[in-house]
Scaffold this motif. Structure first.
Motif, PDB file in Angstrom:
ATOM      1  N   CYS A 151       0.855  -1.190   0.000  1.00  0.00           N
ATOM      2  CA  CYS A 151       0.000   0.000   0.000  1.00  0.00           C
ATOM      3  C   CYS A 151       0.888   1.236   0.000  1.00  0.00           C
ATOM      4  CB  CYS A 151      -0.892   0.035   1.235  1.00  0.00           C
ATOM      5  SG  CYS A 151      -2.141  -1.239   1.246  1.00  0.00           S
ATOM      6  N   CYS A 152       0.762   2.049  -1.049  1.00  0.00           N
ATOM      7  CA  CYS A 152       1.551   3.284  -1.172  1.00  0.00           C
ATOM      8  C   CYS A 152       0.629   4.476  -0.968  1.00  0.00           C
ATOM      9  CB  CYS A 152       2.157   3.398  -2.567  1.00  0.00           C
ATOM     10  SG  CYS A 152       3.133   2.010  -3.072  1.00  0.00           S
ATOM     11  N   TYR A 153       1.141   5.498  -0.308  1.00  0.00           N
ATOM     12  CA  TYR A 153       0.344   6.720  -0.160  1.00  0.00           C
ATOM     13  C   TYR A 153       1.261   7.925  -0.054  1.00  0.00           C
ATOM     14  CZ  TYR A 153       1.429   5.975   4.799  1.00  0.00           C
ATOM     15  OH  TYR A 153       2.076   5.763   5.990  1.00  0.00           O
ATOM     16  N   GLN A 154       0.708   9.073  -0.492  1.00  0.00           N
ATOM     17  CA  GLN A 154       1.495  10.300  -0.437  1.00  0.00           C
ATOM     18  C   GLN A 154       1.664  10.715   1.017  1.00  0.00           C
ATOM     19  OE1 GLN A 154      -0.380  13.105  -3.310  1.00  0.00           O
ATOM     20  NE2 GLN A 154      -1.048  11.191  -4.258  1.00  0.00           N
ATOM     21  N   SER A 155       2.890  10.967   1.387  1.00  0.00           N
ATOM     22  CA  SER A 155       3.207  11.362   2.744  1.00  0.00           C
ATOM     23  C   SER A 155       2.345  12.566   3.150  1.00  0.00           C
ATOM     24  CB  SER A 155       4.697  11.715   2.797  1.00  0.00           C
ATOM     25  OG  SER A 155       5.069  11.964   4.097  1.00  0.00           O
ATOM     26  N   GLY A 156       1.739  12.500   4.320  1.00  0.00           N
ATOM     27  CA  GLY A 156       0.913  13.604   4.794  1.00  0.00           C
ATOM     28  C   GLY A 156      -0.579  13.352   4.591  1.00  0.00           C
ATOM     29  N   HIS A 157      -0.945  12.404   3.727  1.00  0.00           N
ATOM     30  CA  HIS A 157      -2.359  12.078   3.546  1.00  0.00           C
ATOM     31  C   HIS A 157      -2.843  11.219   4.717  1.00  0.00           C
ATOM     32  CE1 HIS A 157      -3.373  13.148  -0.803  1.00  0.00           C
ATOM     33  NE2 HIS A 157      -2.220  13.727  -0.505  1.00  0.00           N
ATOM     34  N   THR A 158      -4.119  11.366   5.050  1.00  0.00           N
ATOM     35  CA  THR A 158      -4.684  10.581   6.143  1.00  0.00           C
ATOM     36  C   THR A 158      -5.154   9.241   5.597  1.00  0.00           C
ATOM     37  OG1 THR A 158      -5.433  12.626   7.144  1.00  0.00           O
ATOM     38  CG2 THR A 158      -6.387  10.598   8.009  1.00  0.00           C
ATOM     39  N   ILE A 168      -5.648   0.187   7.698  1.00  0.00           N
ATOM     40  CA  ILE A 168      -4.477  -0.112   6.851  1.00  0.00           C
ATOM     41  C   ILE A 168      -3.208   0.111   7.679  1.00  0.00           C
ATOM     42  CG2 ILE A 168      -3.209   0.512   4.739  1.00  0.00           C
ATOM     43  CD1 ILE A 168      -5.946  -0.463   3.966  1.00  0.00           C
ATOM     44  N   LEU A 169      -3.112   1.311   8.279  1.00  0.00           N
ATOM     45  CA  LEU A 169      -1.877   1.668   8.997  1.00  0.00           C
ATOM     46  C   LEU A 169      -1.625   0.753  10.194  1.00  0.00           C
ATOM     47  CD1 LEU A 169      -2.007   5.583   9.030  1.00  0.00           C
ATOM     48  CD2 LEU A 169      -0.874   4.055   7.386  1.00  0.00           C
ATOM     49  N   GLY A 170      -2.721   0.267  10.808  1.00  0.00           N
ATOM     50  CA  GLY A 170      -2.560  -0.557  12.017  1.00  0.00           C
ATOM     51  C   GLY A 170      -2.524  -2.043  11.734  1.00  0.00           C
ATOM     52  N   ASN A 171      -2.546  -2.410  10.462  1.00  0.00           N
ATOM     53  CA  ASN A 171      -2.635  -3.824  10.087  1.00  0.00           C
ATOM     54  C   ASN A 171      -1.242  -4.465  10.129  1.00  0.00           C
ATOM     55  OD1 ASN A 171      -2.947  -6.279   8.676  1.00  0.00           O
ATOM     56  ND2 ASN A 171      -4.707  -5.466   7.579  1.00  0.00           N
ATOM     57  N   THR A 172      -1.105  -5.495  10.952  1.00  0.00           N
ATOM     58  CA  THR A 172       0.214  -6.138  11.106  1.00  0.00           C
ATOM     59  C   THR A 172       0.307  -7.450  10.333  1.00  0.00           C
ATOM     60  OG1 THR A 172      -0.543  -7.224  13.108  1.00  0.00           O
ATOM     61  CG2 THR A 172       0.608  -5.120  13.384  1.00  0.00           C
ATOM     62  N   HIS A 173      -0.598  -7.633   9.371  1.00  0.00           N
ATOM     63  CA  HIS A 173      -0.558  -8.869   8.570  1.00  0.00           C
ATOM     64  C   HIS A 173       0.843  -9.040   7.974  1.00  0.00           C
ATOM     65  CE1 HIS A 173      -1.424 -11.877   5.562  1.00  0.00           C
ATOM     66  NE2 HIS A 173      -2.598 -12.068   6.127  1.00  0.00           N
ATOM     67  N   PRO A 174       1.406 -10.263   8.040  1.00  0.00           N
ATOM     68  CA  PRO A 174       2.807 -10.436   7.606  1.00  0.00           C
ATOM     69  C   PRO A 174       3.049 -10.188   6.117  1.00  0.00           C
ATOM     70  CG  PRO A 174       1.808 -12.541   8.252  1.00  0.00           C
ATOM     71  CD  PRO A 174       0.864 -11.472   8.677  1.00  0.00           C
ATOM     72  N   THR A 175       2.024 -10.271   5.287  1.00  0.00           N
ATOM     73  CA  THR A 175       2.282 -10.050   3.847  1.00  0.00           C
ATOM     74  C   THR A 175       1.937  -8.623   3.415  1.00  0.00           C
ATOM     75  OG1 THR A 175       0.101 -10.828   3.079  1.00  0.00           O
ATOM     76  CG2 THR A 175       1.836 -12.493   3.330  1.00  0.00           C
ATOM     77  N   LEU A 176       1.629  -7.745   4.383  1.00  0.00           N
ATOM     78  CA  LEU A 176       1.299  -6.347   4.048  1.00  0.00           C
ATOM     79  C   LEU A 176       2.506  -5.439   4.265  1.00  0.00           C
ATOM     80  CD1 LEU A 176      -0.769  -4.077   3.348  1.00  0.00           C
ATOM     81  CD2 LEU A 176      -1.270  -3.953   5.801  1.00  0.00           C
ATOM     82  N   SER A 177       2.797  -4.614   3.264  1.00  0.00           N
ATOM     83  CA  SER A 177       3.834  -3.575   3.398  1.00  0.00           C
ATOM     84  C   SER A 177       3.204  -2.221   3.114  1.00  0.00           C
ATOM     85  CB  SER A 177       4.961  -3.800   2.382  1.00  0.00           C
ATOM     86  OG  SER A 177       5.511  -5.078   2.517  1.00  0.00           O
ATOM     87  N   LEU A 178       3.693  -1.204   3.827  1.00  0.00           N
ATOM     88  CA  LEU A 178       3.199   0.167   3.635  1.00  0.00           C
ATOM     89  C   LEU A 178       4.357   1.037   3.201  1.00  0.00           C
ATOM     90  CD1 LEU A 178       1.217   0.624   6.990  1.00  0.00           C
ATOM     91  CD2 LEU A 178       0.322  -0.156   4.798  1.00  0.00           C
ATOM     92  N   TYR A 179       4.044   2.037   2.349  1.00  0.00           N
ATOM     93  CA  TYR A 179       5.109   2.965   1.957  1.00  0.00           C
ATOM     94  C   TYR A 179       4.528   4.366   1.753  1.00  0.00           C
ATOM     95  CZ  TYR A 179       9.287   4.810  -0.214  1.00  0.00           C
ATOM     96  OH  TYR A 179      10.415   5.558  -0.484  1.00  0.00           O
ATOM     97  N   ALA A 180       5.025   5.320   2.546  1.00  0.00           N
ATOM     98  CA  ALA A 180       4.648   6.732   2.381  1.00  0.00           C
ATOM     99  C   ALA A 180       5.674   7.382   1.471  1.00  0.00           C
ATOM    100  CB  ALA A 180       4.631   7.429   3.739  1.00  0.00           C
ATOM    101  N   TYR A 181       5.213   7.967   0.374  1.00  0.00           N
ATOM    102  CA  TYR A 181       6.161   8.513  -0.602  1.00  0.00           C
ATOM    103  C   TYR A 181       6.038  10.030  -0.718  1.00  0.00           C
ATOM    104  CZ  TYR A 181       2.257   8.395  -4.021  1.00  0.00           C
ATOM    105  OH  TYR A 181       1.065   8.572  -4.689  1.00  0.00           O
ATOM    106  N   GLN A 182       7.133  10.612  -1.244  1.00  0.00           N
ATOM    107  CA  GLN A 182       7.183  12.077  -1.403  1.00  0.00           C
ATOM    108  C   GLN A 182       6.684  12.518  -2.768  1.00  0.00           C
ATOM    109  OE1 GLN A 182       7.869  13.975   1.128  1.00  0.00           O
ATOM    110  NE2 GLN A 182       8.419  12.236   2.434  1.00  0.00           N
ATOM    111  N   ASP A 183       7.105  11.778  -3.808  1.00  0.00           N
ATOM    112  CA  ASP A 183       6.770  12.183  -5.178  1.00  0.00           C
ATOM    113  C   ASP A 183       6.810  10.950  -6.086  1.00  0.00           C
ATOM    114  OD1 ASP A 183       9.467  11.627  -5.535  1.00  0.00           O
ATOM    115  OD2 ASP A 183      10.061  13.732  -5.440  1.00  0.00           O
ATOM    116  N   ALA A 184       6.565  11.162  -7.369  1.00  0.00           N
ATOM    117  CA  ALA A 184       6.470  10.040  -8.310  1.00  0.00           C
ATOM    118  C   ALA A 184       7.774   9.243  -8.354  1.00  0.00           C
ATOM    119  CB  ALA A 184       6.115  10.558  -9.703  1.00  0.00           C
ATOM    120  N   GLN A 185       8.877   9.945  -8.407  1.00  0.00           N
ATOM    121  CA  GLN A 185      10.174   9.261  -8.489  1.00  0.00           C
ATOM    122  C   GLN A 185      10.366   8.333  -7.282  1.00  0.00           C
ATOM    123  OE1 GLN A 185      13.460  11.992  -8.676  1.00  0.00           O
ATOM    124  NE2 GLN A 185      14.931  10.360  -9.020  1.00  0.00           N
TER     125      GLN A 185
END
Ligand SMILES: O=c1[nH]c(=O)n([C@H]2C[C@H](O)[C@@H](COP(=O)(O)O)O2)cc1CO
Length: 142
Positions: free
Chosen positions: A96-103, A108-125
């Motif tokens: 799950c990717c989301y723009q840093s600063g978005h709610t 999602i954020l509290g989900n500790t499922h072992p196959t779930l990864s989260l990534y807060a990004y700054q920009d497209a690159q």
């Protein structure tokens, strides 16, 4: 790999341009993106002619078929949350990717499922770099 790309439709299309960049990147890397059409600017027009039942059955089948689900979750969406849960229940890798600063939902954020990864990004690159790292690591471990 077969990739299910999940993004908001009814929830709002403010982030459509980043959806398109993510899908183009994955296709250019040689992946099969089963839901590439969801990133198009005119998706609402295209999907208007397909019934809710057909969309549901098609998308559930694609989740079943995918090797990995990549979700852009900056814009809250019932459908995206549902698809993430479906993939996790099948123990599939989900990023799950989301723009840093978005709610983002705590479901999602509290989900500790072992196959779930989260990534807060700054920009497209930034998000494309993470996609590259994540998919390469999955390929190596496959
Ligand atoms: O027309 C559609 N086609 C479709 O494939 N979906 C699926 C794929 C998307 O990842 C997700 C978007 O859900 P939502 O419409 O609740 O934002 O649901 C959703 C819709 C509209 O609800």
């Amino acid at each position: 790999m077969n990739i299910y790309f999940s993004c908001s439709i009814t929830g709002g299309r403010n982030d459509q341009q980043i959806y398109q960049k993510m899908v183009e990147f994955m296709v250019a890397r040689g992946h099969e993106v089963l839901t590439a059409h969801l990133s198009k600017a005119d998706i609402l027009e295209d999907e208007r002619v397909i019934s809710p039942l057909e969309v549901y059955q098609r998308d559930v089948k694609w989740v079943d078929q995918c090797d990995v689900l990549i979700a852009e979750v900056s814009t809250p969406s019932h459908g995206v949350g549902y698809e993430i849960a479906l993939a996790l229940l099948q123990e599939k890798p989900v990023l799950c990717c989301y723009q840093s600063g978005h709610t983002v939902s705590k479901m999602i954020l509290g989900n500790t499922h072992p196959t779930l990864s989260l990534y807060a990004y700054q920009d497209a690159q930034d998000v494309l770099g993470e996609l590259d790292r994540y998919l390469r690591a999955l390929e190596i471990s496959a």
